[in-house]
Enzyme design. Structure first.
Site, mmCIF file in Angstrom:
data_model
loop_
_atom_site.group_PDB
_atom_site.id
_atom_site.type_symbol
_atom_site.label_atom_id
_atom_site.label_comp_id
_atom_site.label_asym_id
_atom_site.label_seq_id
_atom_site.Cartn_x
_atom_site.Cartn_y
_atom_site.Cartn_z
ATOM 1 N N SER A 228 0.810 -1.215 0.000
ATOM 2 C CA SER A 228 0.000 0.000 0.000
ATOM 3 C C SER A 228 0.842 1.264 0.000
ATOM 4 C CB SER A 228 -0.946 0.008 1.205
ATOM 5 O OG SER A 228 -1.802 -1.114 1.174
ATOM 6 N N HIS B 194 0.717 4.083 4.642
ATOM 7 C CA HIS B 194 0.013 4.768 3.566
ATOM 8 C C HIS B 194 0.514 6.197 3.389
ATOM 9 C CE1 HIS B 194 -3.772 1.987 3.501
ATOM 10 N NE2 HIS B 194 -2.627 1.317 3.468
#
Length: 288
Positions: free
Chosen positions: A186, A232
């Site tokens: 991610s 993230h």
């Protein structure tokens, strides 16, 4: 019976030209570039007439290689994207075979990195939520499949690979500093989101759709439990910085500046890990 020698050439007569590479062969064809006589074996077709092998090689060196908008070599097929997809899938297959062993040795674990297990900074970015869960790898690989080829064609394969790996490393460093344990691509994917926005802005495209995509995913990062916001956001920030350095580098010193940006980001990330201890809490489970 004795043979008579050939008569001497008449005054003013010219010698028959021979190939400059094969002196025993007569020829009346000359290279269109250097005017040297060439035989059929040495003729190379050109736009007009024929050229000798040396002139063809010299001409090929003078032809400038086609480049992408931002200075990379033209990409015929997004091979780096496919390679990254394959590596992520193979890593997930290894989790299916031996989940505990793979995660214990290769997941991003802050304390493990602090103790010298540096490989976790990269290997953790190729692992995903352990089986039987599959939504995590499906989402990330779908995003890579959709975004990757376009960015690779715009940036070139080498720059795209650097962007992906530095974004992945940026996510892992953020986990090291502010988290504990996590797996997933991610961080790299969020770096690609940021790069897509930067590239779109640079080319004058409407980037509102990309901005909405980033905004929705950032909100989900904080709303959905069990998600590593550190990974993230770390990947998002590093992806934006690297992409900006790649696409806004002035044409005159483009390659030097692009390499410099990538090198500075890499050194900064390494220094953060080597000079600062992890600030995470004791691990309570793997985040994605």
């Amino acid at each position: 019976m004795t043979s008579q020698p050939p008569p001497p050439p008449q005054p003013g007569a010219q010698a028959v030209p021979t190939c400059y590479r094969h002196p025993e062969r007569e020829t009346y064809v000359r290279c269109q570039r250097c005017a040297r006589p060439i035989c059929p074996d040495c003729m190379r077709e050109a736009a007009v007439g024929h050229q000798c092998p040396e002139c063809v090689q010299e001409g090929n060196r003078e032809v400038r290689q086609a480049r992408t908008t931002f200075g990379g070599a033209v990409v015929a097929a997004p091979r780096v994207t496919w390679a990254l997809l394959a590596l992520n899938v193979l890593a997930y297959a290894a989790e299916v075979v031996n989940q505990n062993e793979v995660l214990q040795r290769f997941a991003m674990y802050s304390l493990g990195v602090h103790m010298g297990e540096w490989w976790r900074l990269i290997t953790g970015a190729f692992l995903h939520s352990p089986p039987p869960s599959f939504w995590h790898i499906l989402f990330n690989m779908w995003a890579l499949y959709v975004i990757g080829p376009e960015l690779e064609r715009r940036l070139g394969s080498a720059r795209f690979a650097a962007l992906y790996l530095l974004s992945a490393l940026g996510g892992s460093v953020a986990i090291y500093l502010f988290g504990t344990v996590a797996v997933g691509a991610s961080g790299a994917i969020y770096g690609l989101f940021a790069a897509l926005f930067v590239v779109s802005r640079k080319l004058g495209y409407d980037a509102r759709g990309v901005l909405w995509l980033i905004g929705i995913n950032v909100v989900l990062t904080f709303v959905v439990p069990g998600i590593s916001w550190q990974g993230h956001l770390g990947g998002l920030v590093i992806g934006a910085l690297v992409a900006a350095g790649f696409v806004y580098a002035p044409r005159g010193n483009r390659v030097l500046i692009q390499v410099g940006v990538a090198a500075v980001v890499l050194v900064a990330l390494v220094l953060l890990v080597t000079t600062l201890p992890p600030y995470g809490f004791p691990p309570v489970g793997i985040r994605t």
